[in-house]
Every structure is written in structure tokens, then in C-alpha cells.
Design a protein around this motif. Structure first.
Motif, PDB file in Angstrom:
ATOM      1  N   GLY A   7       0.841  -1.191   0.000  1.00 51.64           N
ATOM      2  CA  GLY A   7       0.000   0.000   0.000  1.00 51.64           C
ATOM      3  C   GLY A   7       0.877   1.241   0.000  1.00 51.64           C
ATOM      4  O   GLY A   7       1.769   1.373   0.840  1.00 51.64           O
ATOM      5  N   LEU A   8       0.647   2.123  -0.963  1.00 48.38           N
ATOM      6  CA  LEU A   8       1.402   3.378  -1.066  1.00 48.38           C
ATOM      7  C   LEU A   8       0.483   4.535  -0.692  1.00 48.38           C
ATOM      8  O   LEU A   8      -0.592   4.687  -1.286  1.00 48.38           O
ATOM      9  CB  LEU A   8       1.924   3.565  -2.496  1.00 48.38           C
ATOM     10  CG  LEU A   8       2.525   4.933  -2.849  1.00 48.38           C
ATOM     11  CD1 LEU A   8       3.770   5.212  -2.021  1.00 48.38           C
ATOM     12  CD2 LEU A   8       2.845   5.009  -4.346  1.00 48.38           C
ATOM     13  N   THR A   9       0.897   5.344   0.281  1.00 45.62           N
ATOM     14  CA  THR A   9       0.041   6.439   0.716  1.00 45.62           C
ATOM     15  C   THR A   9       0.884   7.630   1.149  1.00 45.62           C
ATOM     16  O   THR A   9       2.110   7.564   1.201  1.00 45.62           O
ATOM     17  CB  THR A   9      -0.903   5.987   1.853  1.00 45.62           C
ATOM     18  OG1 THR A   9      -1.935   6.962   2.047  1.00 45.62           O
ATOM     19  CG2 THR A   9      -0.165   5.759   3.163  1.00 45.62           C
ATOM     20  N   GLY A  10       0.207   8.725   1.444  1.00 44.74           N
ATOM     21  CA  GLY A  10       0.860   9.961   1.876  1.00 44.74           C
ATOM     22  C   GLY A  10      -0.152  11.078   1.808  1.00 44.74           C
ATOM     23  O   GLY A  10      -1.188  10.948   1.148  1.00 44.74           O
ATOM     24  N   GLY A  11       0.133  12.159   2.479  1.00 47.45           N
ATOM     25  CA  GLY A  11      -0.782  13.289   2.475  1.00 47.45           C
ATOM     26  C   GLY A  11      -0.820  13.980   1.118  1.00 47.45           C
ATOM     27  O   GLY A  11       0.012  13.728   0.237  1.00 47.45           O
ATOM     28  N   VAL A  12      -1.791  14.861   0.946  1.00 44.50           N
ATOM     29  CA  VAL A  12      -1.913  15.639  -0.284  1.00 44.50           C
ATOM     30  C   VAL A  12      -0.619  16.427  -0.498  1.00 44.50           C
ATOM     31  O   VAL A  12      -0.025  16.944   0.449  1.00 44.50           O
ATOM     32  CB  VAL A  12      -3.151  16.571  -0.219  1.00 44.50           C
ATOM     33  CG1 VAL A  12      -3.040  17.589   0.915  1.00 44.50           C
ATOM     34  CG2 VAL A  12      -3.372  17.271  -1.547  1.00 44.50           C
ATOM     35  N   ARG A  94     -11.874  -0.371  -2.871  1.00 43.82           N
ATOM     36  CA  ARG A  94     -11.116  -1.480  -2.281  1.00 43.82           C
ATOM     37  C   ARG A  94     -11.209  -2.738  -3.129  1.00 43.82           C
ATOM     38  O   ARG A  94     -10.206  -3.417  -3.371  1.00 43.82           O
ATOM     39  CB  ARG A  94     -11.619  -1.769  -0.854  1.00 43.82           C
ATOM     40  CG  ARG A  94     -11.166  -0.741   0.164  1.00 43.82           C
ATOM     41  CD  ARG A  94     -11.364  -1.238   1.577  1.00 43.82           C
ATOM     42  NE  ARG A  94     -12.771  -1.351   1.941  1.00 43.82           N
ATOM     43  CZ  ARG A  94     -13.472  -0.364   2.510  1.00 43.82           C
ATOM     44  NH1 ARG A  94     -12.900   0.805   2.768  1.00 43.82           N
ATOM     45  NH2 ARG A  94     -14.732  -0.543   2.825  1.00 43.82           N
ATOM     46  N   ALA A  95     -12.416  -3.057  -3.581  1.00 42.20           N
ATOM     47  CA  ALA A  95     -12.606  -4.267  -4.386  1.00 42.20           C
ATOM     48  C   ALA A  95     -11.849  -4.168  -5.712  1.00 42.20           C
ATOM     49  O   ALA A  95     -11.221  -5.142  -6.156  1.00 42.20           O
ATOM     50  CB  ALA A  95     -14.098  -4.494  -4.640  1.00 42.20           C
ATOM     51  N   GLY A 120      -9.497   3.489   6.977  1.00 43.28           N
ATOM     52  CA  GLY A 120      -9.530   2.293   7.810  1.00 43.28           C
ATOM     53  C   GLY A 120      -8.206   1.576   7.953  1.00 43.28           C
ATOM     54  O   GLY A 120      -8.112   0.598   8.698  1.00 43.28           O
ATOM     55  N   GLY A 121      -7.176   2.023   7.214  1.00 45.77           N
ATOM     56  CA  GLY A 121      -5.847   1.442   7.368  1.00 45.77           C
ATOM     57  C   GLY A 121      -5.818  -0.050   7.113  1.00 45.77           C
ATOM     58  O   GLY A 121      -6.481  -0.557   6.211  1.00 45.77           O
ATOM     59  N   TYR A 125      -7.927  -2.823   4.719  1.00 42.46           N
ATOM     60  CA  TYR A 125      -7.133  -3.427   3.640  1.00 42.46           C
ATOM     61  C   TYR A 125      -6.261  -4.546   4.211  1.00 42.46           C
ATOM     62  O   TYR A 125      -5.033  -4.460   4.212  1.00 42.46           O
ATOM     63  CB  TYR A 125      -6.238  -2.371   2.978  1.00 42.46           C
ATOM     64  CG  TYR A 125      -6.988  -1.299   2.236  1.00 42.46           C
ATOM     65  CD1 TYR A 125      -7.227  -1.403   0.861  1.00 42.46           C
ATOM     66  CD2 TYR A 125      -7.452  -0.158   2.891  1.00 42.46           C
ATOM     67  CE1 TYR A 125      -7.910  -0.410   0.179  1.00 42.46           C
ATOM     68  CE2 TYR A 125      -8.137   0.836   2.204  1.00 42.46           C
ATOM     69  CZ  TYR A 125      -8.360   0.693   0.850  1.00 42.46           C
ATOM     70  OH  TYR A 125      -9.035   1.673   0.162  1.00 42.46           O
ATOM     71  N   PRO A 126      -6.867  -5.642   4.699  1.00 41.66           N
ATOM     72  CA  PRO A 126      -6.085  -6.700   5.347  1.00 41.66           C
ATOM     73  C   PRO A 126      -5.157  -7.448   4.386  1.00 41.66           C
ATOM     74  O   PRO A 126      -4.254  -8.154   4.830  1.00 41.66           O
ATOM     75  CB  PRO A 126      -7.167  -7.642   5.912  1.00 41.66           C
ATOM     76  CG  PRO A 126      -8.365  -7.394   5.057  1.00 41.66           C
ATOM     77  CD  PRO A 126      -8.304  -5.930   4.709  1.00 41.66           C
TER      78      PRO A 126
END
Length: 203
Positions: A7-12, A94-95, A120-121, A125-126
């Protein structure tokens, strides 16, 4: 088939897109949550019908598509409206991401999810093996956001306030890229993580 998913994430305005492009240049498949979110409410979709049922036909533009600018203003001003929209869009996103990553060629795939902490972290995303956060100091983030979007300070502050805090994002991270330097500095970070993820996926 890629069963090892990052999972790749970060703020705007943190530089997620630059990091994403570098992984793609290394041949890594990336499923993009923003693209999945757009597809979830495209004209004729069940998602758009649900949005209209929740918010009324006033959220559509003249062509019958979602008026994104108007919708954005509405949800940034109203937490209940934002939660209602997310309840429609997030499960579909998610799907889609899971299916795209699972079908990807290569030892691992990336799901680019800007609102991972907000959505939901790990509980939501299990199937993520690791989470990579692109981190940036808030004053740098604010300056980049204002420059990128051509917006004033109050709107930029509201946009940041509507997202998870920096601490909340870092709390879910397995890996962190601190993106407060030059774009060239990202190359080495991404190359090192690519090597790590290939080893972990093989193991």
C-alpha cells in the motif's frame, strides 16, 4: 499473479505521484485508488446512482457526470457529507484495487491509496503486506499544495485538516520515504525499496 501487495500512501502534495511513477518505471504494476474512485462514479454506474440518491441531482453537471468541484467543496465543508460519500465510494475502490493487484504480473504490486489512513488502514485493507508512506513536513506540504492547486491558505488548511494527521499516517507505516529533498533523491529510495519488496515477495 501478484499476491504480495504494497500500500502506497501519503498526504496531499507529499509527492506520492512521483514515487508511483518511479515504481512504474521499474516495471511494477500500480493500481490507483483515484482512478478506481473516478470509475466508481462514472456516468451509468451504480456508484453514481447511489451518490445521486444520497445527495440529489444537483451534484451532476450538465452532461450528467458528477460535478467533482462542487462535490469537493461540499464534502470539505461537511463531515457528514464526506462520510456518506466515502461509504459509497470506498468499498468499490477497495474491491477494484484488490482485483487489479491480484491480476498483475510481477513479483509484487502496489495499491496507491491516498486516503489509506482515513479509510480504515490495515483493518480495511487486510490484504496489504506492507504500507509505504511518503512523508513530508507540514510546512513543505502546505507550500506545495498552494502552489500546485493555486489556492489560498484557508482552503489549503481545510484540505489538510480533512486528512489524517502526519502522525496517524506514520503510525501505519512499515516503510517511509521522507520526500523533502530533490526529485532525484527519490530514485535511490525507490530502487532500494523495490529490491526489498522483490526479496520479500520471493521469500
Amino acid at each position: 499473479m501478484s499476491h504480495y501487495i504494497i500500500g502506497l500512501t501519503g498526504g496531499v502534495a507529499s509527492g506520492k505521484s512521483e514515487v508511483q511513477r518511479r515504481f512504474e518505471a521499474l516495471g511494477v504494476a500500480v493500481a490507483d485508488a483515484d482512478a478506481a474512485a473516478r470509475a466508481a462514479v462514472e456516468p451509468g454506474s451504480e456508484g453514481l446512482a447511489d451518490v445521486v440518491a444520497a445527495f440529489g441531482a444537483g451534484v451532476l453537471d450538465a452532461s450528467g457526470a458528477l460535478d467533482r468541484a462542487a462535490m469537493r467543496r461540499r464534502v470539505f465543508a461537511d463531515d457528514a457529507a464526506r462520510r456518506a460519500l466515502e461509504a459509497i465510494v470506498h468499498p468499490r475502490v477497495r474491491a477494484t484495487l484488490h482485483a487489479q493487484c491480484a491480476a498483475a504480473a510481477g513479483p509484487y504490486a502496489i495499491a496507491a491509496i491516498p486516503l489509506l489512513a482515513e479509510g480504515g488502514g490495515r483493518e480495511a485493507y487486510p490484504w496489504l503486506a506492507r504500507i509505504l508512506v511518503v512523508d513530508v513536513p507540514e510546512q513543505v506540504q502546505m507550500a506545495r499544495l498552494r502552489q500546485r492547486d493555486g489556492i489560498d491558505q484557508p482552503l489549503a488548511e481545510r484540505m489538510l485538516a480533512a486528512q489524517a494527521t502526519r502522525a496517524q499516517r506514520l503510525a501505519i507505516a512499515d516503510d517511509v520515504i521522507v520526500n523533502n529533498g530533490t526529485l532525484d533523491a527519490l530514485d535511490a529510495h525507490v530502487a532500494a525499496l523495490d529490491a526489498l519488496y522483490r526479496r520479500l515477495a520471493a521469500g
